[in-house]
Design a protein around this motif. Structure first.
Motif, short mmCIF file in Angstrom:
data_model
loop_
_atom_site.label_atom_id
_atom_site.label_comp_id
_atom_site.label_asym_id
_atom_site.label_seq_id
_atom_site.Cartn_x
_atom_site.Cartn_y
_atom_site.Cartn_z
N THR A 175 0.84 -1.21 0.00
CA THR A 175 0.00 0.00 0.00
C THR A 175 0.87 1.25 0.00
O THR A 175 0.59 2.21 -0.73
CB THR A 175 -0.92 0.01 1.23
OG1 THR A 175 -1.73 -1.18 1.23
CG2 THR A 175 -1.83 1.23 1.23
N LEU A 208 1.04 4.18 -2.82
CA LEU A 208 0.85 5.59 -2.48
C LEU A 208 2.07 6.42 -2.87
O LEU A 208 1.95 7.55 -3.32
CB LEU A 208 0.55 5.73 -0.99
CG LEU A 208 0.02 7.08 -0.51
CD1 LEU A 208 -1.24 7.48 -1.27
CD2 LEU A 208 -0.25 7.03 0.99
N HIS A 256 -4.30 10.84 -3.02
CA HIS A 256 -5.38 9.86 -2.92
C HIS A 256 -6.62 10.51 -2.34
O HIS A 256 -7.70 10.47 -2.93
CB HIS A 256 -4.96 8.65 -2.08
CG HIS A 256 -5.96 7.54 -2.10
ND1 HIS A 256 -7.20 7.64 -1.50
CD2 HIS A 256 -5.92 6.31 -2.68
CE1 HIS A 256 -7.87 6.52 -1.70
NE2 HIS A 256 -7.13 5.70 -2.42
N LEU A 309 -7.63 7.57 1.84
CA LEU A 309 -6.95 6.30 2.09
C LEU A 309 -7.47 5.66 3.37
O LEU A 309 -7.40 6.25 4.45
CB LEU A 309 -5.44 6.54 2.22
CG LEU A 309 -4.60 5.28 2.44
CD1 LEU A 309 -4.66 4.37 1.21
CD2 LEU A 309 -3.16 5.63 2.77
N ASN A 340 -10.64 1.18 0.77
CA ASN A 340 -10.19 1.65 -0.54
C ASN A 340 -8.86 1.02 -0.97
O ASN A 340 -8.21 1.51 -1.89
CB ASN A 340 -10.07 3.17 -0.55
CG ASN A 340 -11.42 3.84 -0.62
OD1 ASN A 340 -12.40 3.25 -1.08
ND2 ASN A 340 -11.51 5.08 -0.14
N VAL A 341 -8.47 -0.05 -0.29
CA VAL A 341 -7.34 -0.86 -0.72
C VAL A 341 -7.87 -2.27 -0.97
O VAL A 341 -8.36 -2.93 -0.04
CB VAL A 341 -6.22 -0.89 0.33
CG1 VAL A 341 -5.02 -1.70 -0.20
CG2 VAL A 341 -5.78 0.51 0.72
N LEU A 391 -4.41 -0.10 -4.60
CA LEU A 391 -5.07 1.14 -4.21
C LEU A 391 -6.17 1.48 -5.21
O LEU A 391 -5.97 1.39 -6.43
CB LEU A 391 -4.08 2.29 -4.14
CG LEU A 391 -3.46 2.56 -2.76
CD1 LEU A 391 -2.51 1.42 -2.40
CD2 LEU A 391 -2.71 3.88 -2.76
N PHE A 425 -8.77 6.63 -5.67
CA PHE A 425 -8.02 7.86 -5.42
C PHE A 425 -8.59 8.99 -6.26
O PHE A 425 -8.96 8.81 -7.42
CB PHE A 425 -6.53 7.68 -5.71
CG PHE A 425 -6.21 6.80 -6.86
CD1 PHE A 425 -6.14 7.31 -8.14
CD2 PHE A 425 -5.99 5.45 -6.68
CE1 PHE A 425 -5.85 6.50 -9.22
CE2 PHE A 425 -5.71 4.62 -7.75
CZ PHE A 425 -5.64 5.15 -9.02
N ASP A 452 -2.43 12.45 3.18
CA ASP A 452 -2.37 11.03 2.80
C ASP A 452 -1.45 10.26 3.75
O ASP A 452 -1.74 9.12 4.14
CB ASP A 452 -1.86 10.87 1.37
CG ASP A 452 -2.95 10.99 0.32
OD1 ASP A 452 -4.13 11.08 0.68
OD2 ASP A 452 -2.60 11.01 -0.88
N PHE A 469 -2.33 7.12 6.14
CA PHE A 469 -1.65 5.83 6.11
C PHE A 469 -1.40 5.32 7.53
O PHE A 469 -1.55 4.12 7.80
CB PHE A 469 -0.33 5.92 5.34
CG PHE A 469 0.44 4.63 5.32
CD1 PHE A 469 0.08 3.61 4.49
CD2 PHE A 469 1.53 4.44 6.19
CE1 PHE A 469 0.76 2.39 4.48
CE2 PHE A 469 2.22 3.24 6.19
CZ PHE A 469 1.83 2.21 5.33
#
Length: 445
Positions: free
Chosen positions: A272, A276, A286, A289, A293-294, A304, A307, A349, A353
């Motif tokens: 991931t 990104l 993105h 996140l 959405n992964v 991913l 985005f 973003d 994460f």
């Protein structure tokens, strides 16, 4: 030489192929082929580079039809000629992109559509960032100026099961379908505007964004096939992607919690981070996140998705309190502060994460024990963060987060955006502890 090619650039290699066929053939049709080809070549030779590019697709189609009429079946030679002509087109696009000419913005409707379609195909076939980035920017500007889009962006689907949605995300309902014999997911965006012009405005913003997505190529980015505008009338065009049977990463890890080793979970987070990092290298934020959405592909790698959709919604609906809701628990403090401009960034973003890592390790949303999003927002603004996941702590099923990953998480959700590392640092660090086994300092200088 049977045909004068001195003024011809696009299609020159097709002409050479046709001449070769004519020389080696005794077929009486060869003179008819020559006459018809001569007519097309003379027509193309009268245009400058920009118009030649605009007409290149039609010219190539015409020449292909002539070759087919002549019953030429040397597919290897034809493929070689296509490749050579692609190189010519690519060079011409580089010239016109860097020349700064405004002529392309004043082409007729027919010409500009052909020009955009040829540019779109050229970007799809090119991996050089020095070309792709300015070419993509030009294409988006042309689309905005003309309110038109490359025709090849829109697909003819085999089938769609409109009665059986297979999922619902923050922005869309998902329907199964088929395209060229492959299973697909059709993403129908949720649009609540009642006015037709508002839906149209949203559609234009969406198309601008997917022009970026369609040109991305990376192992950890969900591929984008194109758009479907026929299945659901009254909605913006639907996004078409491959169908990911393993679903979203948060559910994938939660369902397999007992059998999935921590190293495998860390690998998904690393993938991931790599995806990104690639998005950020392409100047793409993105914007939303989180685990939903992964997606996980058939080989169980992270991909991913979605985005830019949050940014499209922001731009279309405005950055009101409603626009700021949805994924509050993954939002950086600067996005929750109403005294600041609402703008999703690479730094926000990075913060998201960190929250994704918490989500995946706990199997629940960040601040799982706080019921209301507004309370979460207030806590974040007071620089409160979720506790370190521990196998002995709540919620049930939580994994124990390693020292290395926890230090990464803490760095990523620094209160000030400037104190957070970039994703290149993060992705390089997650799987690479230093020789002592301890985590190196990844905070920005």
């Amino acid at each position: 030489m049977l045909i004068n090619k001195s003024a011809l650039k696009v299609g020159m290699h097709f002409v050479e192929l046709a001449e070769d066929i004519i020389r080696s053939s005794t077929n009486n049709q060869r003179f008819s082929l020559l006459d018809r080809l001569q007519e097309r070549v003379e027509w193309m030779s009268k245009h400058n580079n920009i118009c030649s590019l605009a007409y290149s697709a039609q010219f190539r189609t015409d020449v292909q039809m002539l070759l087919r009429d002549f019953d030429h079946n040397d597919h290897r030679k034809i493929q070689k000629v296509f490749f050579e002509d692609d190189q010519v087109i690519s060079r011409l696009f580089r010239e016109v992109i860097h020349s700064g000419k405004e002529e392309m913005f004043h082409l007729s409707d027919e010409k500009v559509t052909g020009f955009m379609d040829a540019l779109h195909k050229c970007i799809m076939a090119n991996n050089d960032p020095s070309f792709v980035l300015p070419a993509r920017r030009l294409l988006k500007n042309l689309c905005a100026a003309t309110k038109d889009f490359p025709p090849t962006l829109f697909l003819e689907l085999d089938s769609v099961d409109t009665k059986r949605p297979i999922g619902r995300g923050g922005f869309a309902d998902i329907f199964p379908g088929r395209y060229k014999g492959q299973d697909i997911a059709l993403k129908r965006l949720q649009v609540y505007q009642s006015e037709l012009n508002e839906v149209s405005k949203f559609s234009k913003s969406l198309l601008q964004e997917v022009l970026t997505w369609v040109h991305l190529k990376h192992d950890y980015i969900l591929p984008f096939f194109g758009l479907d505008e026929k299945t659901f009338e009254g909605y913006p065009p639907c996004i078409v992607t491959p169908y990911m049977r393993n679903g979203a990463m948060n559910n994938f890890v939660k369902v397999r919690n007992e059998t999935l080793p921590d190293k495998r979970v860390d690998k998904l987070l690393f993938e991931t981070a790599q995806g990104l990092t690639y998005l950020h290298s392409q100047n793409i934020v993105h914007g939303d996140l989180r685990g939903g959405n992964v997606l996980i592909d058939d080989e169980e790698h992270a991909r991913l998705a979605d985005f830019g959709l949050a940014i499209v919604t922001d731009a279309t609906l405005g950055t009101t309190s409603t626009a700021r809701s949805g994924s509050v628990r993954w939002m950086a403090p600067e996005l929750l502060n109403f005294e600041l401009e609402f703008k999703r960034t690479k730094a926000s973003d990075v913060y998201a994460f960190a929250c994704l890592c918490i989500e995946i390790y706990t199997g629940d949303q960040p601040f799982w024990n706080i019921h209301h999003d507004i309370t979460v927002a207030l806590e974040v603004l007071k620089q409160m963060r979720p506790p370190r996941p521990s196998s002995s702590g709540p919620p049930d099923g939580t994994r124990a987060m390693s020292d290395r990953l926890w230090v990464t998480v803490e760095a990523c959700w620094a209160h000030k955006p400037s104190d957070r590392p970039d994703m290149y640092e993060v992705s390089g660090h997650i799987m690479s502890p230093d020789s002592s086994g301890r985590c190196a300092d990844i905070r920005a200088d």
